[in-house]
Write a protein that holds these residues in place. Structure first.
Motif, PDB file in Angstrom:
ATOM      1  N   ALA A 117      37.302 -50.877  -2.544  1.00 22.67           N
ATOM      2  CA  ALA A 117      37.848 -52.196  -2.232  1.00 22.67           C
ATOM      3  C   ALA A 117      38.902 -52.542  -3.276  1.00 22.67           C
ATOM      4  CB  ALA A 117      36.746 -53.255  -2.243  1.00 22.67           C
ATOM      5  N   LEU A 118      40.137 -52.711  -2.840  1.00 20.46           N
ATOM      6  CA  LEU A 118      41.175 -53.135  -3.777  1.00 20.46           C
ATOM      7  C   LEU A 118      40.950 -54.598  -4.150  1.00 20.46           C
ATOM      8  CD1 LEU A 118      44.359 -51.424  -2.315  1.00 20.46           C
ATOM      9  CD2 LEU A 118      43.012 -50.719  -4.278  1.00 20.46           C
ATOM     10  N   PRO A 119      41.423 -55.035  -5.329  1.00 15.79           N
ATOM     11  CA  PRO A 119      41.141 -56.399  -5.777  1.00 15.79           C
ATOM     12  C   PRO A 119      41.677 -57.463  -4.824  1.00 15.79           C
ATOM     13  CG  PRO A 119      42.794 -55.337  -7.151  1.00 15.79           C
ATOM     14  CD  PRO A 119      42.175 -54.268  -6.316  1.00 15.79           C
ATOM     15  N   HIS A 120      42.779 -57.163  -4.161  1.00 18.42           N
ATOM     16  CA  HIS A 120      43.327 -58.075  -3.166  1.00 18.42           C
ATOM     17  C   HIS A 120      44.405 -57.325  -2.391  1.00 18.42           C
ATOM     18  CE1 HIS A 120      46.963 -58.537  -5.620  1.00 18.42           C
ATOM     19  NE2 HIS A 120      46.161 -58.638  -6.645  1.00 18.42           N
ATOM     20  N   GLU A 121      44.894 -57.951  -1.358  1.00 19.13           N
ATOM     21  CA  GLU A 121      45.964 -57.323  -0.600  1.00 19.13           C
ATOM     22  C   GLU A 121      47.279 -57.561  -1.338  1.00 19.13           C
ATOM     23  OE1 GLU A 121      45.641 -55.380   2.017  1.00 19.13           O
ATOM     24  OE2 GLU A 121      43.467 -55.628   1.861  1.00 19.13           O
ATOM     25  N   TYR A 122      47.860 -56.492  -1.837  1.00 17.38           N
ATOM     26  CA  TYR A 122      49.102 -56.618  -2.589  1.00 17.38           C
ATOM     27  C   TYR A 122      50.260 -57.000  -1.670  1.00 17.38           C
ATOM     28  CZ  TYR A 122      46.781 -54.299  -6.513  1.00 17.38           C
ATOM     29  OH  TYR A 122      45.941 -53.979  -7.542  1.00 17.38           O
ATOM     30  N   LYS A 123      51.201 -57.729  -2.234  1.00 16.61           N
ATOM     31  CA  LYS A 123      52.436 -58.061  -1.541  1.00 16.61           C
ATOM     32  C   LYS A 123      53.573 -57.258  -2.169  1.00 16.61           C
ATOM     33  CE  LYS A 123      50.931 -62.790  -0.531  1.00 16.61           C
ATOM     34  NZ  LYS A 123      51.210 -64.239  -0.717  1.00 16.61           N
ATOM     35  N   PRO A 124      54.653 -57.019  -1.429  1.00 18.67           N
ATOM     36  CA  PRO A 124      55.769 -56.234  -1.962  1.00 18.67           C
ATOM     37  C   PRO A 124      56.379 -56.824  -3.231  1.00 18.67           C
ATOM     38  CG  PRO A 124      55.963 -56.462   0.408  1.00 18.67           C
ATOM     39  CD  PRO A 124      54.860 -57.376  -0.016  1.00 18.67           C
ATOM     40  N   ASP A 126      54.538 -58.142  -5.637  1.00 20.52           N
ATOM     41  CA  ASP A 126      53.502 -58.094  -6.672  1.00 20.52           C
ATOM     42  C   ASP A 126      53.767 -56.907  -7.595  1.00 20.52           C
ATOM     43  OD1 ASP A 126      51.185 -57.798  -8.178  1.00 20.52           O
ATOM     44  OD2 ASP A 126      49.911 -58.568  -6.569  1.00 20.52           O
ATOM     45  N   PRO A 127      54.035 -57.128  -8.889  1.00 22.09           N
ATOM     46  CA  PRO A 127      54.308 -56.015  -9.799  1.00 22.09           C
ATOM     47  C   PRO A 127      53.192 -54.982  -9.835  1.00 22.09           C
ATOM     48  CG  PRO A 127      54.928 -58.090 -10.827  1.00 22.09           C
ATOM     49  CD  PRO A 127      54.199 -58.443  -9.558  1.00 22.09           C
ATOM     50  N   ASP A 128      51.922 -55.427  -9.819  1.00 22.36           N
ATOM     51  CA  ASP A 128      50.816 -54.470  -9.828  1.00 22.36           C
ATOM     52  C   ASP A 128      50.816 -53.607  -8.579  1.00 22.36           C
ATOM     53  OD1 ASP A 128      49.923 -55.167 -12.296  1.00 22.36           O
ATOM     54  OD2 ASP A 128      48.032 -56.061 -11.644  1.00 22.36           O
ATOM     55  N   GLY A 129      51.135 -54.199  -7.436  1.00 25.34           N
ATOM     56  CA  GLY A 129      51.184 -53.433  -6.200  1.00 25.34           C
ATOM     57  C   GLY A 129      52.278 -52.381  -6.229  1.00 25.34           C
ATOM     58  N   LEU A 130      53.441 -52.758  -6.761  1.00 20.92           N
ATOM     59  CA  LEU A 130      54.547 -51.802  -6.856  1.00 20.92           C
ATOM     60  C   LEU A 130      54.237 -50.692  -7.857  1.00 20.92           C
ATOM     61  CD1 LEU A 130      57.648 -54.191  -6.719  1.00 20.92           C
ATOM     62  CD2 LEU A 130      56.668 -52.802  -4.881  1.00 20.92           C
ATOM     63  N   LEU A 131      53.591 -51.055  -8.973  1.00 20.43           N
ATOM     64  CA  LEU A 131      53.224 -50.033  -9.954  1.00 20.43           C
ATOM     65  C   LEU A 131      52.171 -49.096  -9.375  1.00 20.43           C
ATOM     66  CD1 LEU A 131      53.316 -48.721 -12.703  1.00 20.43           C
ATOM     67  CD2 LEU A 131      51.797 -50.519 -13.576  1.00 20.43           C
ATOM     68  N   LEU A 149      52.871 -40.487   2.212  1.00 22.52           N
ATOM     69  CA  LEU A 149      51.584 -40.555   2.911  1.00 22.52           C
ATOM     70  C   LEU A 149      50.492 -41.030   1.965  1.00 22.52           C
ATOM     71  CD1 LEU A 149      49.816 -40.076   5.372  1.00 22.52           C
ATOM     72  CD2 LEU A 149      49.622 -37.665   4.672  1.00 22.52           C
ATOM     73  N   ALA A 150      50.535 -40.559   0.714  1.00 22.74           N
ATOM     74  CA  ALA A 150      49.538 -40.971  -0.271  1.00 22.74           C
ATOM     75  C   ALA A 150      49.583 -42.482  -0.502  1.00 22.74           C
ATOM     76  CB  ALA A 150      49.763 -40.231  -1.588  1.00 22.74           C
ATOM     77  N   VAL A 151      50.790 -43.020  -0.630  1.00 23.65           N
ATOM     78  CA  VAL A 151      50.943 -44.464  -0.823  1.00 23.65           C
ATOM     79  C   VAL A 151      50.431 -45.210   0.398  1.00 23.65           C
ATOM     80  CG1 VAL A 151      52.616 -46.336  -1.144  1.00 23.65           C
ATOM     81  CG2 VAL A 151      52.873 -44.195  -2.426  1.00 23.65           C
ATOM     82  N   ALA A 152      50.758 -44.718   1.586  1.00 26.33           N
ATOM     83  CA  ALA A 152      50.310 -45.358   2.816  1.00 26.33           C
ATOM     84  C   ALA A 152      48.788 -45.383   2.898  1.00 26.33           C
ATOM     85  CB  ALA A 152      50.889 -44.634   4.029  1.00 26.33           C
ATOM     86  N   GLU A 153      48.153 -44.283   2.497  1.00 26.75           N
ATOM     87  CA  GLU A 153      46.691 -44.202   2.562  1.00 26.75           C
ATOM     88  C   GLU A 153      46.032 -45.173   1.596  1.00 26.75           C
ATOM     89  OE1 GLU A 153      45.740 -39.652   3.995  1.00 26.75           O
ATOM     90  OE2 GLU A 153      45.877 -40.055   1.855  1.00 26.75           O
ATOM     91  N   LEU A 154      46.491 -45.186   0.352  1.00 27.28           N
ATOM     92  CA  LEU A 154      45.823 -46.018  -0.645  1.00 27.28           C
ATOM     93  C   LEU A 154      46.020 -47.504  -0.371  1.00 27.28           C
ATOM     94  CD1 LEU A 154      44.118 -46.353  -3.130  1.00 27.28           C
ATOM     95  CD2 LEU A 154      46.169 -46.071  -4.536  1.00 27.28           C
ATOM     96  N   LEU A 155      47.226 -47.888  -0.015  1.00 31.54           N
ATOM     97  CA  LEU A 155      47.514 -49.306   0.185  1.00 31.54           C
ATOM     98  C   LEU A 155      47.313 -49.743   1.637  1.00 31.54           C
ATOM     99  CD1 LEU A 155      50.674 -49.688  -2.077  1.00 31.54           C
ATOM    100  CD2 LEU A 155      48.338 -50.412  -2.571  1.00 31.54           C
TER     101      LEU A 155
END
Length: 235
Positions: A117-124, A126-131, A149-155
């Motif tokens: 479970a990610l801490p929250h749904e990141y927004k584009p 959001d610095p943490d989401g981009l990192l 594909l890896a980014v798509a899977e995790l986020l």
């Protein structure tokens, strides 16, 4: 490091801030999962030397071979055609990378099986989401996987959306600057805490955790070799 994975050469620091070994040598036991022509509990040892290419942004295979040791499998062309070279190499790379980096590939698998479970749904924005996107991209690139594909899977993004996130991460400097190690380690720890086991929290714990993992592989190889000798009537 161990007789399974050894690293050498100058450490290479790559964006967003990962220090990785220049050269990796691996000696990994493999079975029918990675060599389809092997039967039952039969194993061979895959040996490889990998060299990091700054131009390619990943490890290149400088040497790859198979050794049956005291087994019965003949290393033939037919057997070679069933060898999953890149899957074996990926395992060697993952064992050689700093232990805290493993969170980003492990989190993808836990996300895939519904155990993260990610801490929250990141927004584009959001610095943490981009990192996190940049880290996932870089680790996948280093280990020879599909970064988008890896980014798509995790986020949990569509692949086209993941590509846009990667572009934003690049524009924000996360894929061009190596100055983000401390934030990367923080995100790593947050991911470990959302996986179903107690995460390592210090460099010493990371090192100890990785040593246990490597020794487990070695123990498995020794056990399989012992079992095989017994089955052949050698003990």
């Amino acid at each position: 490091m161990s007789d399974i994975v050894k690293v050498s050469g100058t450490s290479v620091v790559v964006p967003p801030g990962l220090a990785i070994p220049e050269t990796i040598e691996g000696s990994l036991p493999v079975d029918s999962h990675d060599v389809g022509a092997l039967a039952g509990a039969e194993i061979v040892t895959a040996r490889c030397r990998l060299e990091y290419s700054r131009d390619a942004g990943r490890y290149e295979i400088a040497f790859f071979g198979l050794d049956r040791f005291d087994g019965s499998a003949e290393i033939t062309g037919a057997l070679w055609r069933t060898v999953r070279v890149h899957a074996i190499v990926r395992t060697v790379i993952e064992l050689a990378l700093p232990a805290w980096v493993a969170a980003f590939s492990q989190a993808r698998f836990r996300r895939r099986d519904g155990k993260l479970a990610l801490p929250h749904e990141y927004k584009p924005s959001d610095p943490d989401g981009l990192l996190l996107a940049a880290l996932t991209y870089r680790v996948a690139e280093i280990t020879g996987e599909n970064p988008a594909l890896a980014v798509a899977e995790l986020l949990e993004l569509k692949q086209r959306t993941a590509t846009n996130w990667i572009a934003r991460a690049r524009d924000a400097g996360y894929l061009t600057s190596v100055d983000h190690e401390s934030e990367a380690r923080r995100l790593s720890q947050e991911l470990w805490e959302r996986m179903p086991f107690i995460p390592p929290r210090t460099d010493e714990e990371y090192t100890a955790s990785r040593a246990i993992e490597i020794e487990a592989v070695k123990s498995w190889r020794d056990h399989q070799a012992s079992w095989r000798r017994g089955a052949d009537g050698h003990d």
